[in-house]
Design a protein around this motif. Sequence first.
Motif, PDB file in Angstrom:
ATOM      1  N   GLU A  96       0.529   5.118   4.995  1.00 29.59           N
ATOM      2  CA  GLU A  96      -0.862   5.508   5.262  1.00 29.59           C
ATOM      3  C   GLU A  96      -1.387   4.905   6.559  1.00 29.59           C
ATOM      4  O   GLU A  96      -2.074   5.568   7.325  1.00 29.59           O
ATOM      5  CB  GLU A  96      -1.759   5.080   4.104  1.00 29.59           C
ATOM      6  CG  GLU A  96      -1.608   5.933   2.866  1.00 29.59           C
ATOM      7  CD  GLU A  96      -2.449   5.447   1.707  1.00 29.59           C
ATOM      8  OE1 GLU A  96      -3.026   4.335   1.778  1.00 29.59           O
ATOM      9  OE2 GLU A  96      -2.541   6.186   0.714  1.00 29.59           O
ATOM     10  N   THR A 136       3.624   2.798   0.338  1.00 32.64           N
ATOM     11  CA  THR A 136       2.495   3.724   0.503  1.00 32.64           C
ATOM     12  C   THR A 136       1.526   3.217   1.557  1.00 32.64           C
ATOM     13  O   THR A 136       1.071   3.973   2.420  1.00 32.64           O
ATOM     14  CB  THR A 136       1.774   3.924  -0.844  1.00 32.64           C
ATOM     15  OG1 THR A 136       2.709   4.441  -1.786  1.00 32.64           O
ATOM     16  CG2 THR A 136       0.604   4.877  -0.704  1.00 32.64           C
ATOM     17  N   ARG A 137       1.212   1.920   1.514  1.00 33.92           N
ATOM     18  CA  ARG A 137       0.301   1.331   2.498  1.00 33.92           C
ATOM     19  C   ARG A 137       0.860   1.476   3.913  1.00 33.92           C
ATOM     20  O   ARG A 137       0.156   1.838   4.846  1.00 33.92           O
ATOM     21  CB  ARG A 137       0.058  -0.142   2.162  1.00 33.92           C
ATOM     22  CG  ARG A 137      -1.025  -0.787   3.003  1.00 33.92           C
ATOM     23  CD  ARG A 137      -1.336  -2.222   2.569  1.00 33.92           C
ATOM     24  NE  ARG A 137      -1.575  -2.323   1.137  1.00 33.92           N
ATOM     25  CZ  ARG A 137      -0.771  -2.979   0.271  1.00 33.92           C
ATOM     26  NH1 ARG A 137       0.289  -3.604   0.703  1.00 33.92           N
ATOM     27  NH2 ARG A 137      -1.056  -3.014  -1.016  1.00 33.92           N
TER      28      ARG A 137
END
Length: 143
Positions: free
Chosen positions: A31, A27-28
């Motif tokens: 993003e 996810t990081r």
Amino acid sequence: MLELVVARLEAEIAELAHRIDGAAEFTRMMETKTLPSGGVRAYVLPTGIRGQRGDAVTGAFTQPITRTIAVVLLTRSVDAAGERALSRLGAFVDEIIATLAGWAPSDEVGVFELRQASIIPTEHGLLGYQIEFSINDQLRIFS
């Protein structure tokens, strides 16, 4: 269960040692759009649980379930390490399948089975490949 999958992949496939992350890191990366470098990076992600008809008796509930996980491979297709990884992508995917298919991480009812494997859409010079596995398990709840 995911930690055991990661440990098995790292132990059996040298190219993945210290190169596997989970959902938070995935996810990081998505993003921030921070691209992996230096070859292949893998992410082991839970992708779902599907329940079947349960059974309740006094003090106990059981329900067969199928858990699904994905091993997502990402590599930059524009650097030398990425080009080397792409050149052996088929063999690499086969190694991952052979490592997980037919194996159970602990006391699950079944073993991992291959569901599907395919290239996934990516951006910015990345190649993505997702390999999905499922395993039969059982919920056991006692009151």
